[in-house]
Design an enzyme around this catalytic site. Sequence first.
Site, PDB file in Angstrom:
ATOM      1  N   TRP A   1      -5.142 -68.386 -50.877  1.00  0.00           N
ATOM      2  CA  TRP A   1      -4.543 -68.308 -51.935  1.00  0.00           C
ATOM      3  C   TRP A   1      -4.412 -69.818 -52.622  1.00  0.00           C
ATOM      4  CZ3 TRP A   1      -3.695 -63.508 -53.805  1.00  0.00           C
ATOM      5  CH2 TRP A   1      -4.447 -62.425 -52.738  1.00  0.00           C
TER       6      TRP A   1
ATOM      7  N   ASP B   1       3.960 -72.361 -52.375  1.00  0.00           N
ATOM      8  CA  ASP B   1       3.531 -70.746 -52.283  1.00  0.00           C
ATOM      9  C   ASP B   1       3.844 -70.130 -50.871  1.00  0.00           C
ATOM     10  OD1 ASP B   1       3.196 -68.496 -52.048  1.00  0.00           O
ATOM     11  OD2 ASP B   1       1.082 -68.779 -52.934  1.00  0.00           O
TER      12      ASP B   1
ATOM     13  N   LYS C   1       5.370 -58.572 -49.151  1.00  0.00           N
ATOM     14  CA  LYS C   1       5.288 -59.307 -47.707  1.00  0.00           C
ATOM     15  C   LYS C   1       6.971 -59.377 -46.696  1.00  0.00           C
ATOM     16  CE  LYS C   1       1.536 -60.826 -49.106  1.00  0.00           C
ATOM     17  NZ  LYS C   1       0.937 -61.446 -49.851  1.00  0.00           N
TER      18      LYS C   1
END
Length: 355
Positions: free
Chosen positions: A100, A167, A191
């Site tokens: 990511w 993040d 999530k």
Amino acid sequence: MVHNFNSGPSVLPKEVFEEASRAILDFNGTGLSILEIGHRTSLFQGVLDEAINTARELMKLDAEHEILFLHGGASTQFFQIPMNLLADKGMAAYLDCGTWGKKAIKEAKLYGQVEVVASSKDRNYCYIPKGYAIPAGATYFHYTTNNTIEGTQMHSIPETSVPLVADMSSDILSREMDFNKFALIYAGAQKNMGAAGVNMVIVRKDMLGKTGRPLPTMMDYQEHIANGSLLNTPPVFAVYVCMLTLRWLKQQGGVGAIEKINEKKAALLYDTLDSLPIFRPTVDKEDRSLMNVVWVMDEPELEKEFLAVCKENGMVGIKGHRSVGGFRASLYNALHMESVELLTELMKEFALKKA
Ligand SMILES: *Cc1c(COP(=O)(O)O)cnc(C)c1O
């Protein structure tokens, strides 16, 4: 009984699903579905306010930080952040510590200079780089707190005078942190926080309006702040599920309380993996994630066999990401200890059978 180890979208509290399904038929006794109320009604404003206030309370955020609910998932933030913060001639520092983060680096390069301060790509991102220097002239330093795919997690906040951008998609609200140390935090909801379709962006206001770059209205954090996350129609249902999950977390005793449970779940799984040589955790011990536990087995046939055992016993979403292989068990806030207990029992039985 199903045990949901999915990495995202992933397990949410049963209470949240129950309340959300009631609200689809009748939201708070209004006779209206949550799906048919206007986003500019006091009904939805109440939902949004509770979501923001509960997040602020759970994260102990100060008044300098604004909380936004935006569309586009965490991936949109990969470019929206540099677009808003990084001037053409500016430089941002990034840590390359997972799939990511790598994507975030690619997007940032569209808006300014990017300096990658360190990378763990050499070992397929199975550790967190250490001992790097963050250049003092950077506009911000970006890193991923928890690498969902590779199963690594940063266990402390970097010491630097450079504004921090993180993040936190896969570990937000899973552990106590001084969230006020960050200039910007973002997380896709799917999530640990709610349903897919919305992400939370927390930004310190003094970071904004400095690039001189004209921005499309929908991309401009300042516009979203001025309009209270209601610049256009927000993902009403996703925000509602977020609010319910935040409310649930508060009822559990907050972030500190859930952190203790998360630590117990991860400890049980890692201890079991470490005690059974047939399973091999892929991440360096000190960098192991409490949210996503990744391991492999030495023979593909054994992996297939154990995967089948998991499946027979109601374990869902435990197959590893294609880039790592093997297995990945995601232990998000709403996953019960019993699910981890059952998984570790299956592991012990399997190891015994193969010994
Ligand atoms: C899942 C994930 C993303 C991508 O989220 P989308 O909402 O699908 O864009 C980004 N970063 C991390 C750490 C993730 O786990």
